[in-house]
Motif scaffolding. Sequence first.
Motif, mmCIF file in Angstrom:
data_model
loop_
_atom_site.group_PDB
_atom_site.id
_atom_site.type_symbol
_atom_site.label_atom_id
_atom_site.label_comp_id
_atom_site.label_asym_id
_atom_site.label_seq_id
_atom_site.Cartn_x
_atom_site.Cartn_y
_atom_site.Cartn_z
ATOM 1 N N THR A 1 -13.531 -65.425 2.623
ATOM 2 C CA THR A 1 -12.355 -65.043 2.126
ATOM 3 C C THR A 1 -12.149 -63.859 1.266
ATOM 4 O OG1 THR A 1 -11.575 -67.460 2.144
ATOM 5 C CG2 THR A 1 -10.409 -66.123 0.704
ATOM 6 N N GLY A 2 -11.239 -62.746 1.610
ATOM 7 C CA GLY A 2 -11.472 -61.635 0.952
ATOM 8 C C GLY A 2 -10.416 -60.443 1.912
ATOM 9 N N SER A 3 -10.932 -59.188 1.847
ATOM 10 C CA SER A 3 -10.020 -58.676 2.581
ATOM 11 C C SER A 3 -10.579 -57.066 2.547
ATOM 12 C CB SER A 3 -8.453 -58.376 1.991
ATOM 13 O OG SER A 3 -7.904 -59.462 1.885
ATOM 14 N N ASN A 4 -10.208 -55.934 3.490
ATOM 15 C CA ASN A 4 -10.403 -54.829 3.437
ATOM 16 C C ASN A 4 -9.278 -54.046 2.954
ATOM 17 O OD1 ASN A 4 -13.256 -55.225 4.226
ATOM 18 N ND2 ASN A 4 -12.417 -55.249 6.286
ATOM 19 N N SER A 5 -9.232 -52.985 2.155
ATOM 20 C CA SER A 5 -8.086 -51.997 2.138
ATOM 21 C C SER A 5 -8.587 -50.896 1.816
ATOM 22 C CB SER A 5 -6.975 -52.677 1.213
ATOM 23 O OG SER A 5 -7.504 -52.529 -0.205
ATOM 24 N N TRP A 6 -8.226 -49.677 2.315
ATOM 25 C CA TRP A 6 -8.409 -48.267 1.887
ATOM 26 C C TRP A 6 -7.293 -47.412 2.081
ATOM 27 C CZ3 TRP A 6 -10.485 -50.668 6.172
ATOM 28 C CH2 TRP A 6 -10.108 -49.858 7.264
ATOM 29 N N ALA A 7 -7.124 -46.244 1.311
ATOM 30 C CA ALA A 7 -6.242 -45.274 1.503
ATOM 31 C C ALA A 7 -7.067 -43.915 1.432
ATOM 32 C CB ALA A 7 -5.309 -45.259 0.203
ATOM 33 N N VAL A 8 -6.440 -43.001 2.066
ATOM 34 C CA VAL A 8 -7.239 -41.625 2.445
ATOM 35 C C VAL A 8 -6.174 -40.606 2.017
ATOM 36 C CG1 VAL A 8 -8.344 -40.065 3.863
ATOM 37 C CG2 VAL A 8 -8.490 -42.687 4.260
ATOM 38 N N SER A 9 -6.320 -39.541 1.309
ATOM 39 C CA SER A 9 -5.350 -38.797 0.782
ATOM 40 C C SER A 9 -5.073 -37.661 1.858
ATOM 41 C CB SER A 9 -5.798 -38.138 -0.359
ATOM 42 O OG SER A 9 -6.929 -37.425 -0.313
ATOM 43 N N GLY A 10 -3.852 -36.861 1.774
ATOM 44 C CA GLY A 10 -3.505 -36.146 2.969
ATOM 45 C C GLY A 10 -4.628 -34.861 3.223
ATOM 46 N N GLU A 11 -5.483 -34.505 2.084
ATOM 47 C CA GLU A 11 -6.417 -33.452 2.459
ATOM 48 C C GLU A 11 -7.523 -33.692 3.422
ATOM 49 O OE1 GLU A 11 -9.501 -32.995 -0.940
ATOM 50 O OE2 GLU A 11 -8.409 -34.714 -1.993
ATOM 51 N N HIS A 12 -7.644 -35.316 3.613
ATOM 52 C CA HIS A 12 -8.646 -35.589 4.678
ATOM 53 C C HIS A 12 -7.942 -36.002 5.971
ATOM 54 C CE1 HIS A 12 -11.667 -35.015 1.570
ATOM 55 N NE2 HIS A 12 -11.066 -36.008 0.849
ATOM 56 N N THR A 13 -6.674 -36.003 6.088
ATOM 57 C CA THR A 13 -6.071 -36.700 7.104
ATOM 58 C C THR A 13 -5.474 -35.473 8.314
ATOM 59 O OG1 THR A 13 -3.862 -36.729 6.376
ATOM 60 C CG2 THR A 13 -5.305 -38.720 5.876
ATOM 61 N N GLU A 14 -5.255 -35.904 9.469
ATOM 62 C CA GLU A 14 -4.824 -35.260 10.467
ATOM 63 C C GLU A 14 -3.224 -34.501 10.067
ATOM 64 O OE1 GLU A 14 -5.288 -32.885 13.699
ATOM 65 O OE2 GLU A 14 -6.760 -34.435 13.073
ATOM 66 N N SER A 15 -2.633 -35.375 9.668
ATOM 67 C CA SER A 15 -1.331 -35.024 9.247
ATOM 68 C C SER A 15 -0.988 -34.397 8.029
ATOM 69 C CB SER A 15 -0.291 -36.341 9.373
ATOM 70 O OG SER A 15 -0.585 -36.974 8.273
ATOM 71 N N GLY A 16 -1.844 -34.409 7.205
ATOM 72 C CA GLY A 16 -1.824 -33.851 5.680
ATOM 73 C C GLY A 16 -0.913 -34.629 4.933
#
Length: 900
Positions: free
Chosen positions: A325-340
């Motif tokens: 019982t748990g979860s994964n979550s993460w967020a990536v900022s625009g400097e590292h993404t294809e869309s910005g």
Amino acid sequence: MSAEVPAGVHGDPSPPAHTSRRGGSRARRATIAIAALLVVLLVGVSIFAFVTVRRPLPQTDGTLTVPGLDGEVSVLRDAQGVPQIYADTPEDLFRAQGYVQAQDRFFEMDYRRHVTSGRLAELVGDSKEAIDADKVTRTFGWRLVAEEEWKIVAPETKAYLQAYADGVNAYLEDRDPSEIALEYTVLGTSVSVADPEPWDPIDSLAWLKAMAWDLRGNYDDELERAIAYGSFAGGGTGTEDPARVAQDVARVGTLFPAYLSDVNLPILDPAEVPTATAPAEVDVEDVEQTSYMPTLGGSELQSAVGAADRALAAVPVLVGRGEGTGSNSWAVSGEHTESGKPLLANDPHLALQAPGVWAQVGLHCNTVSPSCGFDVAGFSFAGFPGVIIGHNADVAWGLTNMGADVTDFFIERVRDETYLRGDDWVPLETRTETIKVNGGQDVELEVSSTLHGPIVSTVLPLDKVAEAPTEGTPLGDYEVALQWTALEPGRTADAVFAFDLAASADDMREAAALFEVPAQNVVFATTDGHIGYQAPGRIPVREVVEGPVPSDGTWPRPGWDERFDWTGYVPAAQMPGVVDPEEGFIVAANQAVLPAGTTPFLTTDWDYGYRSQRIRTLLQTEIDSGRKVDVAMMNTIQNDDWSPFADALLPSLLDQDIENSKGVRNDFAAEGQDLLADWDGSMDKDSAAAAYFAAVWRNLLEITFWDDLPEEIRPAGGSRWLAVVQNMLLDETNAFWDDRQTVSVVETRDEVLNQALVSARLDLTTELSKKTTDWEWGKLHTLSLGHLVLDNDAVPGVVRAYMNPRTVSMPGGSSIVNATSWDAASGNFEVTSGPSMRMVVDLDDLDSSTWVTVTGVSGHPASKHYEDQLGTWAAGETYAWPFSVSAVADQTKDELRLVP
């Protein structure tokens, strides 16, 4: 107790009997006549069954009149049947949500409210499991707390809850139970089924208590420490000296290793978090040698602890509990993404059942304005309005369990109707509860509470062994009381709507401050380019008291000593949080929030961070390579099957020489070990090496620990046990390697590893095949989703087969990013919990986001949406997630108009 409760009449269908071919033409004619009659009967039964199972299916197109609406509401459903609801006012929006969720899932809602109010036996009948569950839930008083919460939530929240209830009741009006859900028809074969009671806003609030209970933090570890202490050599007399107590406490501590924040990084870098300061100096007081803790090994106290453990296990699993019982979550900022622009992912690891715990929904005001501000889509709970996890036009958010220590068990001294506080005996608070049993006699329950909380050890008591009081020990019986933050009224309901309406990072932090229980990690991202993390929750403050046993909440505490009382809660302003961290991404996967030694103190019982570190590694690899992260990559990470167990154990396993009694290589036994030599550590469902490695791990835990620990705390095999074994691998003569049942022999590390390798080869020969080329992890690691109520041996097999979705083979495993966990203590590899849904939100183009849930949106087994997402989910695939008006319109398959 599991989530399933006996109902119906036992009787699996028997295989057809073989008919003799002897007997002449008359016998044959008779057989043909009987067969013809059976065909007629079967056709009649089939028609009746077809009508019965399809009767509850809801109308999803055309026009329906719904009392209470102020204006027309549109409900658009896509190919997966997901409802997107459009209305002019918030009240109409939530009335419609209540109506639609009652259409799809009312039995699930009704079951949940019976559980949370301690009235399960009223629904399913005279079942010991149901009555026991009711006793414990009534002792907690979840419904009573929800009634108090109704008094303090915001006026807007009350209005939304009431509107939701009105919508549910509009659907129930004039409908027979058989028109609402097939489950009522099945239950009606063994118990009396009345028309469901009207839905009440308190029913929705009480559901939050069940969610909080299953996600409550370290209570299992706290009881396990006490039980383990009692099983070691120092326990039992109640008169141990402090040195011996410290020795046994230290041995228990080896089963709960410290979190290594330099190996598996915490969520936040303390350098970036202003609230993460060194702990303030605390004045500590000496504890006399006659402290209660040396008596923790006594049989009387151990029986009280065991009774508490038994009682708390009787509550049905509603969201998820235990290993995995748990979860994964993460967020990536625009400097590292294809869309910005940022990307956000979330996949909560919860109990997997039919129907799944989440109900996908979109809630849209036709014109978004201050008077109607909702434009949100995501995952809701059937029975509670709004969206729990998802995104609106400005913000996306995910939740993972923080694991903060929000419960404590207090050992109380009870005599007659009083309990000890210092030198005084003060009155217990008592009340009488009446449990009504469908088809049985009412059950009277006396509930007693101390200032810490309800006494749980007397609900389902074990036989106690009387002990003569020792000098300095107060008279009276030992009992165990539970103090838990969710037993005080709070404003989590307000937080749900605050999340749904949030438009900025500041709004998310303010909403998180309202999310008091359960304590969750909130990861968020905004369309204007920010990512952030906020730790919410009502976290107890405990004073440090010196003694042989830690006073930080990891062990039961003496209720008579006020120094161990909670002294307040961490102020919301001091809870850790960050916006736009320097490294450009945030990972929250149940690991430590902050390194040890920083404040506020949240707990020491974290998940050990193997999943979170793997996610960090995969993200950092992409970033270092110069590749930009996109939605597809986020989905790929969610389905990563690499095992940290393999990384930790393979060198030691491959170092073993598998030989026979003559010192010659045992080729047959070594065939399993040979599979590991070239294995990449991925738990792919078609991998033979993965199947063998899992069997080795299961057997290693059994050989090592089953002789030392009682059955109720045998290793489940998750991240804590990997940390334990990693430490033990450095000490080949650790006492746990030795089998206490072999008195004249002292086993060492290599003997145990060798035995695990050989026994796993033999086990898989029996369980799969003699040939290792036939082995596959997916043949062992399967998911069989069980219905909430109708999945047990008391239900006819044909009914179970109809209500339970098909079994699927699964990759992944415990402490793996694709966390399809299994319980090593059970002896089998069946999936016990996993990603209950997966979502990836693209903050640049919300219509490019993806989502999937484990079953489907419907709770009706006759619906094509009962399990239509299962195959996609099991394959690690997802669906397009429309959000804008045009995208929803493009994917609409059914349109239902709800009119006043």
